[in-house]
Design a protein around this motif. Structure first.
Motif, PDB file in Angstrom:
ATOM      1  N   ASP A  51      83.774  -4.713 -18.944  1.00  7.13           N
ATOM      2  CA  ASP A  51      83.296  -5.429 -20.122  1.00  7.13           C
ATOM      3  C   ASP A  51      82.550  -4.488 -21.051  1.00  7.13           C
ATOM      4  O   ASP A  51      81.568  -3.873 -20.655  1.00  7.13           O
ATOM      5  CB  ASP A  51      82.336  -6.559 -19.739  1.00  7.13           C
ATOM      6  N   ILE A  52      83.030  -4.380 -22.275  1.00 11.90           N
ATOM      7  CA  ILE A  52      82.331  -3.602 -23.289  1.00 11.90           C
ATOM      8  C   ILE A  52      81.746  -4.580 -24.291  1.00 11.90           C
ATOM      9  O   ILE A  52      82.472  -5.294 -24.966  1.00 11.90           O
ATOM     10  CB  ILE A  52      83.273  -2.624 -24.007  1.00 11.90           C
ATOM     11  N   GLU A  53      80.414  -4.615 -24.354  1.00 10.29           N
ATOM     12  CA  GLU A  53      79.733  -5.569 -25.221  1.00 10.29           C
ATOM     13  C   GLU A  53      79.110  -4.834 -26.395  1.00 10.29           C
ATOM     14  O   GLU A  53      78.434  -3.824 -26.228  1.00 10.29           O
ATOM     15  CB  GLU A  53      78.644  -6.309 -24.445  1.00 10.29           C
ATOM     16  N   GLN A  54      79.318  -5.380 -27.564  1.00 12.16           N
ATOM     17  CA  GLN A  54      78.761  -4.750 -28.767  1.00 12.16           C
ATOM     18  C   GLN A  54      77.317  -5.185 -28.992  1.00 12.16           C
ATOM     19  O   GLN A  54      76.503  -4.428 -29.496  1.00 12.16           O
ATOM     20  CB  GLN A  54      79.605  -5.112 -29.986  1.00 12.16           C
ATOM     21  N   LEU A  55      76.995  -6.402 -28.585  1.00 12.24           N
ATOM     22  CA  LEU A  55      75.662  -6.935 -28.821  1.00 12.24           C
ATOM     23  C   LEU A  55      74.892  -7.001 -27.510  1.00 12.24           C
ATOM     24  O   LEU A  55      75.457  -7.204 -26.444  1.00 12.24           O
ATOM     25  CB  LEU A  55      75.748  -8.341 -29.439  1.00 12.24           C
ATOM     26  N   ASP A  56      73.564  -6.833 -27.614  1.00 12.12           N
ATOM     27  CA  ASP A  56      72.727  -6.963 -26.428  1.00 12.12           C
ATOM     28  C   ASP A  56      72.781  -8.399 -25.931  1.00 12.12           C
ATOM     29  O   ASP A  56      72.823  -9.349 -26.691  1.00 12.12           O
ATOM     30  CB  ASP A  56      71.271  -6.603 -26.752  1.00 12.12           C
ATOM     31  N   SER A  57      72.788  -8.536 -24.609  1.00 16.68           N
ATOM     32  CA  SER A  57      72.817  -9.875 -24.039  1.00 16.68           C
ATOM     33  C   SER A  57      72.189  -9.829 -22.659  1.00 16.68           C
ATOM     34  O   SER A  57      72.469  -8.936 -21.876  1.00 16.68           O
ATOM     35  CB  SER A  57      74.262 -10.384 -23.930  1.00 16.68           C
ATOM     36  N   ASP A  58      71.297 -10.787 -22.376  1.00 16.40           N
ATOM     37  CA  ASP A  58      70.700 -10.855 -21.042  1.00 16.40           C
ATOM     38  C   ASP A  58      71.244 -12.051 -20.273  1.00 16.40           C
ATOM     39  O   ASP A  58      70.698 -12.465 -19.256  1.00 16.40           O
ATOM     40  CB  ASP A  58      69.175 -10.932 -21.129  1.00 16.40           C
ATOM     41  N   LYS A  59      72.361 -12.605 -20.765  1.00 19.58           N
ATOM     42  CA  LYS A  59      72.956 -13.767 -20.122  1.00 19.58           C
ATOM     43  C   LYS A  59      73.458 -13.417 -18.727  1.00 19.58           C
ATOM     44  O   LYS A  59      74.143 -12.420 -18.530  1.00 19.58           O
ATOM     45  CB  LYS A  59      74.115 -14.309 -20.968  1.00 19.58           C
ATOM     46  N   LYS A  60      73.110 -14.258 -17.749  1.00 24.05           N
ATOM     47  CA  LYS A  60      73.536 -14.039 -16.371  1.00 24.05           C
ATOM     48  C   LYS A  60      74.836 -14.770 -16.095  1.00 24.05           C
ATOM     49  O   LYS A  60      75.120 -15.817 -16.677  1.00 24.05           O
ATOM     50  CB  LYS A  60      72.456 -14.516 -15.399  1.00 24.05           C
ATOM     51  N   THR A  61      75.631 -14.197 -15.215  1.00 24.33           N
ATOM     52  CA  THR A  61      76.883 -14.845 -14.814  1.00 24.33           C
ATOM     53  C   THR A  61      76.576 -15.973 -13.848  1.00 24.33           C
ATOM     54  O   THR A  61      75.764 -15.821 -12.921  1.00 24.33           O
ATOM     55  CB  THR A  61      77.815 -13.821 -14.124  1.00 24.33           C
ATOM     56  N   ASN A  62      77.209 -17.109 -14.042  1.00 20.83           N
ATOM     57  CA  ASN A  62      76.944 -18.287 -13.212  1.00 20.83           C
ATOM     58  C   ASN A  62      77.102 -17.988 -11.725  1.00 20.83           C
ATOM     59  O   ASN A  62      78.036 -17.304 -11.310  1.00 20.83           O
ATOM     60  CB  ASN A  62      77.887 -19.434 -13.596  1.00 20.83           C
ATOM     61  N   ALA A  63      76.189 -18.506 -10.939  1.00 21.60           N
ATOM     62  CA  ALA A  63      76.221 -18.479  -9.472  1.00 21.60           C
ATOM     63  C   ALA A  63      75.902 -17.118  -8.857  1.00 21.60           C
ATOM     64  O   ALA A  63      75.873 -16.985  -7.641  1.00 21.60           O
ATOM     65  CB  ALA A  63      77.569 -18.960  -8.939  1.00 21.60           C
ATOM     66  N   LEU A  64      75.640 -16.099  -9.684  1.00 19.09           N
ATOM     67  CA  LEU A  64      75.310 -14.793  -9.112  1.00 19.09           C
ATOM     68  C   LEU A  64      73.816 -14.694  -8.813  1.00 19.09           C
ATOM     69  O   LEU A  64      72.978 -15.205  -9.557  1.00 19.09           O
ATOM     70  CB  LEU A  64      75.693 -13.662 -10.071  1.00 19.09           C
ATOM     71  N   LEU A  65      73.502 -14.031  -7.704  1.00 27.43           N
ATOM     72  CA  LEU A  65      72.136 -13.648  -7.398  1.00 27.43           C
ATOM     73  C   LEU A  65      71.934 -12.231  -7.932  1.00 27.43           C
ATOM     74  O   LEU A  65      72.815 -11.385  -7.782  1.00 27.43           O
ATOM     75  CB  LEU A  65      71.888 -13.683  -5.891  1.00 27.43           C
ATOM     76  N   TYR A  66      70.783 -11.974  -8.558  1.00 28.16           N
ATOM     77  CA  TYR A  66      70.549 -10.672  -9.175  1.00 28.16           C
ATOM     78  C   TYR A  66      69.357  -9.956  -8.555  1.00 28.16           C
ATOM     79  O   TYR A  66      68.365 -10.584  -8.164  1.00 28.16           O
ATOM     80  CB  TYR A  66      70.291 -10.818 -10.683  1.00 28.16           C
ATOM     81  N   THR A  67      69.493  -8.651  -8.479  1.00 28.46           N
ATOM     82  CA  THR A  67      68.385  -7.793  -8.091  1.00 28.46           C
ATOM     83  C   THR A  67      68.365  -6.605  -9.047  1.00 28.46           C
ATOM     84  O   THR A  67      69.430  -6.086  -9.423  1.00 28.46           O
ATOM     85  CB  THR A  67      68.524  -7.321  -6.629  1.00 28.46           C
TER      86      THR A  67
END
Length: 470
Positions: free
Chosen positions: A271-287
């Motif tokens: 995924d190459i994103e042009q804009l900043d985004s802190d959106k999390k992917t559904n159902a993922l646990l993050y560390t």
């Protein structure tokens, strides 16, 4: 799998090559093709993977020295040597080759023909010349003379320092007067299981609808013990994610089959994103990714993805792993990294022993078979031949940020021939000599089987969830 470039003893002189001529990308991942290990000898297979995991761990611990938004998916395949591969296309017209997907290194290279090399120049390494060879006939090489977009990288090009991990002085590093156009000096890359060497090219990378010109890629004219080219997905400037400007990438690893016959594949998504985004992917646990404060003293460590592992439990009981192995210390050693190029998880001996002891303490229903441990190199191993159903204590990992995961038993025990089950964690001093320094724990791909794993580079975090990879 981490890589480090070093100067070669001789400069390569190269003839002028041919003319030269954001986004999200998903690419299929596969296991690279290699000579199949005899299926009947499963002990030998596991022993081979133990040794390669240890060699990889020793190297990682002590290395030798924006376009419109798009998504691209590529198939990812599993292989008998314990890695996963993806097909990438380079050149004009495109030539498609297989690459090991490696989050523990940062350089992308392919086996390459050497017809254009100057007859006055040669490769040499400090090791025995017998360990180096031309690209194996079993591995399809890239042919630069058939690509109109291939060109040698100049030593004054900033990308030359990317592949050498240091600044380059043309006159000093390219002393042979016949060197044409002051080309970037040859590179040598050391991995835990072998080496490769060649010259830096500027080429066009093709990923479905996306074309990336002037992509830095290594053209390796010889390799030792490398079953395919390597696509470095680590954190360096020369890595594929960095050169493409990826906001994130993700994969789901198929279960290991330890052969090359399967045509099944999962997907690698870029995924190459042009804009900043802190959106999390559904159902993922993050560390969050953890920064090693001392990478300046060991630049190779800066390539790794460090994770904040807080604790480990076996059957609900806390395993007393010394904290210095879970978090990087003042000297830069210790800490936990995740590496798709390692098969079996590595733990420093002082961390492995309490984990192994806890499994031995809790597992009473199956007889331990030390004679098998000596053959395979994994321990502990248990005889489960008389069991109708097999049950082992749960292995759970707790990460910084509140994420924790209970691994499926098939992700931390290997079942051999329906008779023996062995813990798939390796350590120094069991199947090899002890080495100090470097990461204290390396999470390998065996433990990632059937997990969706997302590297959110823009927000510096790792996301994951258990999922049946197809």
């Amino acid at each position: 799998m981490v890589s480090v470039s070093s100067s070669l003893l001789y400069c390569l002189s190269l003839l002028s090559l041919f003319p030269i001529i954001s986004s999200s990308i998903t690419i299929p991942l596969q296991h690279p093709q290699t000579n199949q290990i005899p299926f009947q000898d499963q002990y030998q297979k596991l022993n081979h993977l133990v040794n390669t995991s240890l060699a990889r761990a020793r190297h990682l611990k002590n290395p030798q020295t924006t376009p419109a938004t798009t998504t691209t998916t590529a198939p990812l395949f599993s292989h008998s040597y314990g890695g996963y591969s993806v097909s990438l296309s380079f050149g004009t017209p495109p030539q498609t080759l297989s690459f090991i997907m490696d989050t523990g290194s940062d350089i992308v290279w392919f086996p390459c023909t050497s017809h254009y090399l100057c007859k006055h120049c040669s490769f040499s390494s400090s090791s025995s010349s017998s360990s180096s060879s031309s690209p194996s006939s079993r591995i399809q090489p890239f042919i630069p003379k058939e690509s109109s977009s291939s060109k040698l990288l100049g030593c004054k090009n900033p990308k030359c320092s990317w592949i050498h991990h240091s600044s380059i002085t043309c006159d000093q590093d390219c002393s042979i007067k016949s060197c044409l156009n002051q080309t970037c000096p040859p590179y040598m890359i050391f991995y835990g299981s072998g080496t490769t060497g060649g010259v830096a090219l500027s080429e066009t990378l093709h990923l479905h609808s996306l074309s990336k010109p002037n992509f830095l890629v290594g053209c390796s004219v010889f390799s030792s013990h490398q079953p395919a080219g390597i696509a470095g997905f680590g954190r360096g400037l020369s890595s594929l994610p960095s050169q493409l400007g990826l906001g994130k990438f993700s994969y789901c690893l198929l279960s290991h089959r330890f052969d090359d016959d399967t045509k099944k594949s999962s997907s690698l998504v870029l995924d190459i994103e042009q804009l900043d985004s802190d959106k999390k992917t559904n159902a993922l646990l993050y560390t969050p990714f953890v920064k090693n404060p001392k990478v300046a003293n060991k630049s190779s460590f800066s390539v790794y993805y460090y994770l904040g592992l807080r604790r480990i439990t076996v059957g609900g009981h806390h395993v007393k792993v010394p904290y210095k192995y879970l978090s990087p210390g003042e000297d830069g050693n210790g800490g936990v990294i995740i590496d798709s190029g390692t098969t079996f998880t590595f733990m420093a001996r002082e961390a492995f022993e309490p984990l192994s002891d806890e499994f031995i303490r809790q597992i009473k229903d199956y007889r331990r078979v030390k004679e098998i441990e000596d053959v395979i190199g994994l321990r502990p191993c248990f005889n489960v031949s008389d069991a109708k159903t097999v049950s082992f204590p749960e292995l759970r990992l707790y990460f910084k940020g509140g994420a924790d995961v209970a691994l499926p038993v098939e992700n931390y025990f290997a079942f051999v021939g329906g008779e023996v089950a062995c813990l798939t964690v390796v350590t120094d001093g069991v199947a090899g000599p002890e080495r100090m320094g470097g990461p204290g724990m390396i999470l390998g791909n065996f433990q990632m089987q059937n997990f969706y794993v997302e590297y959110d580079l823009r927000n510096e975090r790792l996301g994951f969830k258990q999922e049946k990879c197809k």
